[in-house]
Design a protein around this motif. Structure first.
Motif, mmCIF file in Angstrom:
data_model
loop_
_atom_site.group_PDB
_atom_site.id
_atom_site.type_symbol
_atom_site.label_atom_id
_atom_site.label_comp_id
_atom_site.label_asym_id
_atom_site.label_seq_id
_atom_site.Cartn_x
_atom_site.Cartn_y
_atom_site.Cartn_z
ATOM 1 N N GLU A 33 34.111 41.350 30.084
ATOM 2 C CA GLU A 33 33.999 39.890 29.973
ATOM 3 C C GLU A 33 32.812 39.499 29.102
ATOM 4 O O GLU A 33 32.907 38.578 28.294
ATOM 5 C CB GLU A 33 33.873 39.257 31.363
ATOM 6 N N ALA A 34 31.708 40.187 29.255
ATOM 7 C CA ALA A 34 30.524 39.891 28.443
ATOM 8 C C ALA A 34 30.791 40.223 26.978
ATOM 9 O O ALA A 34 30.373 39.474 26.084
ATOM 10 C CB ALA A 34 29.316 40.668 28.953
ATOM 11 N N LEU A 35 31.499 41.305 26.727
ATOM 12 C CA LEU A 35 31.811 41.688 25.354
ATOM 13 C C LEU A 35 32.703 40.652 24.670
ATOM 14 O O LEU A 35 32.662 40.494 23.455
ATOM 15 C CB LEU A 35 32.469 43.068 25.320
ATOM 16 N N ARG A 36 33.480 39.918 25.452
ATOM 17 C CA ARG A 36 34.299 38.835 24.896
ATOM 18 C C ARG A 36 33.396 37.798 24.234
ATOM 19 O O ARG A 36 33.682 37.314 23.148
ATOM 20 C CB ARG A 36 35.119 38.177 25.997
ATOM 21 N N LEU A 37 32.297 37.481 24.888
ATOM 22 C CA LEU A 37 31.374 36.482 24.344
ATOM 23 C C LEU A 37 30.687 36.969 23.077
ATOM 24 O O LEU A 37 30.302 36.171 22.224
ATOM 25 C CB LEU A 37 30.341 36.095 25.397
ATOM 26 N N ASN A 60 43.349 42.075 36.252
ATOM 27 C CA ASN A 60 42.562 41.334 35.254
ATOM 28 C C ASN A 60 42.460 42.147 33.965
ATOM 29 O O ASN A 60 42.715 41.625 32.883
ATOM 30 C CB ASN A 60 41.174 40.999 35.777
ATOM 31 N N ALA A 61 42.095 43.406 34.087
ATOM 32 C CA ALA A 61 41.963 44.248 32.898
ATOM 33 C C ALA A 61 43.306 44.443 32.209
ATOM 34 O O ALA A 61 43.417 44.346 30.984
ATOM 35 C CB ALA A 61 41.361 45.596 33.264
ATOM 36 N N PRO A 66 45.951 42.849 26.222
ATOM 37 C CA PRO A 66 46.791 42.311 25.136
ATOM 38 C C PRO A 66 46.166 41.101 24.439
ATOM 39 O O PRO A 66 46.381 40.890 23.248
ATOM 40 C CB PRO A 66 48.080 41.892 25.839
ATOM 41 N N LYS A 67 45.373 40.331 25.139
ATOM 42 C CA LYS A 67 44.727 39.150 24.567
ATOM 43 C C LYS A 67 43.491 39.494 23.771
ATOM 44 O O LYS A 67 43.024 38.694 22.962
ATOM 45 C CB LYS A 67 44.332 38.177 25.683
ATOM 46 N N ALA A 68 42.914 40.687 24.013
ATOM 47 C CA ALA A 68 41.640 41.062 23.399
ATOM 48 C C ALA A 68 41.768 41.332 21.906
ATOM 49 O O ALA A 68 40.842 41.099 21.158
ATOM 50 C CB ALA A 68 41.045 42.282 24.103
#
Length: 69
Positions: A33-37, A60-61, A66-68
């Protein structure tokens, strides 16, 4: 929203957690989640894959990969 400094501090804690709790599925999910930011897509996907390897039930993972990309 987190300030940039707070985000950096949180990320450092998540990194520390992944080193200390190498079998903790939530630690890898959280750093994902942090890496998304930070928009670090490849690292984010690796983190989620590690989380799934530790807990194949981690929805969740599974739903986030697929969205990442």
């Amino acid at each position: 929203m987190l300030s940039q400094q707070k985000l950096q501090e949180a990320f450092q804690v998540f990194e520390l957690n992944t080193g200390l709790y190498t079998e903790g599925t939530n630690t890898f999910d959280s750093i994902g989640e942090a890496l998304r930011l930070y928009r670090k897509i490849e690292e984010r996907i690796r983190s989620y894959r590690r989380s799934i390897a530790l807990d194949s039930e981690n929805e969740n993972a599974k739903n986030t990969i697929p969205k990442a990309g």
